[in-house]
Scaffold this active site. Structure first.
Site, PDB file in Angstrom:
ATOM      1  N   MET A  30       0.849  -1.200   0.000  1.00  0.00           N
ATOM      2  CA  MET A  30       0.000   0.000   0.000  1.00  0.00           C
ATOM      3  C   MET A  30       0.885   1.251   0.000  1.00  0.00           C
ATOM      4  O   MET A  30       0.447   2.335   0.395  1.00  0.00           O
ATOM      5  CB  MET A  30      -0.942  -0.015   1.196  1.00  0.00           C
ATOM      6  CG  MET A  30      -1.951  -1.168   1.102  1.00  0.00           C
ATOM      7  SD  MET A  30      -3.500  -0.867   1.935  1.00  0.00           S
ATOM      8  CE  MET A  30      -2.955  -0.673   3.599  1.00  0.00           C
ATOM      9  N   HIS A  37       9.296  -3.448   3.246  1.00  0.00           N
ATOM     10  CA  HIS A  37       8.824  -3.713   1.880  1.00  0.00           C
ATOM     11  C   HIS A  37      10.002  -4.015   0.956  1.00  0.00           C
ATOM     12  O   HIS A  37       9.937  -4.919   0.125  1.00  0.00           O
ATOM     13  CB  HIS A  37       8.114  -2.488   1.303  1.00  0.00           C
ATOM     14  CG  HIS A  37       6.882  -2.070   2.029  1.00  0.00           C
ATOM     15  ND1 HIS A  37       6.796  -0.906   2.751  1.00  0.00           N
ATOM     16  CD2 HIS A  37       5.662  -2.664   2.125  1.00  0.00           C
ATOM     17  CE1 HIS A  37       5.592  -0.793   3.261  1.00  0.00           C
ATOM     18  NE2 HIS A  37       4.874  -1.839   2.907  1.00  0.00           N
ATOM     19  N   VAL A 176      10.959  -7.101   9.515  1.00  0.00           N
ATOM     20  CA  VAL A 176      12.163  -6.251   9.581  1.00  0.00           C
ATOM     21  C   VAL A 176      11.912  -5.209  10.668  1.00  0.00           C
ATOM     22  O   VAL A 176      10.814  -4.637  10.754  1.00  0.00           O
ATOM     23  CB  VAL A 176      12.454  -5.576   8.223  1.00  0.00           C
ATOM     24  CG1 VAL A 176      13.697  -4.709   8.308  1.00  0.00           C
ATOM     25  CG2 VAL A 176      12.617  -6.630   7.131  1.00  0.00           C
TER      26      VAL A 176
HETATM   27  O1  PAF Z   1      -0.236  -5.799   3.731  1.00  0.00           O
HETATM   28  C1  PAF Z   1      -0.623  -4.849   3.028  1.00  0.00           C
HETATM   29  O2  PAF Z   1       0.059  -3.846   2.849  1.00  0.00           O
HETATM   30  C2  PAF Z   1      -1.983  -4.921   2.379  1.00  0.00           C
HETATM   31  O3  PAF Z   1      -2.906  -5.539   3.205  1.00  0.00           O
HETATM   32  C3  PAF Z   1      -1.963  -5.589   0.986  1.00  0.00           C
HETATM   33  C4  PAF Z   1      -1.560  -7.035   1.070  1.00  0.00           C
HETATM   34  C5  PAF Z   1      -0.987  -4.836   0.091  1.00  0.00           C
HETATM   35  C6  PAF Z   1      -3.343  -5.513   0.362  1.00  0.00           C
HETATM   36  O4  PAF Z   1      -3.776  -4.204   0.199  1.00  0.00           O
END
Ligand code: PAF
Length: 279
Positions: A30, A37, A176
């Site tokens: 998101m 990430h 992390v």
């Molecule tokens: O974990 C997240 O950031 C969200 O729930 C995802 C998997 C991107 C779905 O919007």
């Protein structure tokens, strides 16, 4: 790195890669990207030929409109971070692109959505199911990578993959943390100075709890974790649960089989943080 905004454009690219026999790896996000990430993206690139990352703040998984409004959005910065991490395609669709019409599908995740995040955030996992299935349909990945901070989400997505018969591998990746121990989360950017300073108390407590586990009953340990976190004036627990790592069944006795995971949701002011630790 290609930056794509539409499903059609992405579908063409993916068709070409599939025809060439390439393994497609996918990291849904998101945005407001952080090292957590980026570690997923690196893992994805290492294990696939083509790394696709989506950046989409999914409105259907927010049960609190205020939470959706204040969710951090930093698309330019995100794209700048993605390329050096190994991303080949960044997919940044609009809400209309993902939901041309309202998604009225209702998933049944049964017990998995009845506890913890599912119980506290009604409709949240349905929204996650909606968006992740749409993204899987668009990206058609062979592998998808998810962080274990959202431990319950991983169980929900594995369940959805079975229900919808996707032929893809779900790869859970380790949490992390900052040096302070605070689990990386896009929401950390919303913490004010005092809450940021005190939030590492959450993981410090979970680590102490892991050491105390042999000396206490499950019930007493959950109470201890709650009291220890709440003893910090900047933090307030919403739930503390100890569950089986695969079934998510609530553990009442240490003698029960399986790996146990302690999971917490904690308010640091208005910001809700989650964390977990494997015992
Ligand atoms: O974990 C997240 O950031 C969200 O729930 C995802 C998997 C991107 C779905 O919007």
């Amino acid at each position: 790195m290609k930056i794509i905004h539409t499903k059609d454009e992405l579908a063409c690219l993916i068709d070409d890669y599939k025809k060439a026999g390439k393994v497609i790896g996918f990291v849904p996000t998101m945005g407001a990207l952080h090292e957590g990430h980026l570690s997923l993206v690196r893992q994805c690139k290492k294990n696939s030929d083509v790394a696709v990352v989506s950046v989409f703040v999914n409105p259907t998984q927010f049960n609190d409109p205020e939470d959706l409004k204040r969710y951090p959005r930093t698309p330019e910065k995100d794209c700048a971070l993605l390329e050096p991490a190994g991303c080949d395609i960044a997919f940044l669709p609009s809400v209309k692109e993902i939901y041309p019409e309202e998604d009225t599908r209702k998933f049944d995740f049964g017990y998995l959505e009845s506890i913890m995040e599912g119980a506290k955030r009604p409709g949240h996992f349905n929204g996650v199911g909606q968006v992740v299935s749409r993204l899987f349909d668009i990206v058609r990945p062979d592998k998808a990578f998810f962080g274990m901070k959202d431990f319950q989400q991983v169980a929900i997505i594995k369940n959805m993959v079975k229900q919808l018969n996707y032929s893809l591998e779900i790869i859970p990746c380790p949490i992390v943390r900052e040096e302070s121990g605070l689990a990386l989360s896009s929401r950390n950017a919303l913490l004010d100075e005092n809450h940021k300073k005190n939030a590492p108390h959450i993981y410090a407590t979970l680590k102490k709890a892991r050491n105390l586990a042999p000396e206490m009953s499950v019930g007493d340990l959950k109470k201890w974790i709650t009291e220890e976190i709440d003893s910090n004036p900047f933090l307030k627990t919403e739930y503390v649960e100890i569950v089986d790592d695969t079934t998510l069944k609530v553990i009442n006795d240490w003698n029960e089989e399986g790996t146990k995971v302690a999971c917490v949701a904690v308010y640091a002011g208005k910001i809700r943080l989650i964390d977990n630790i494997v015992f």
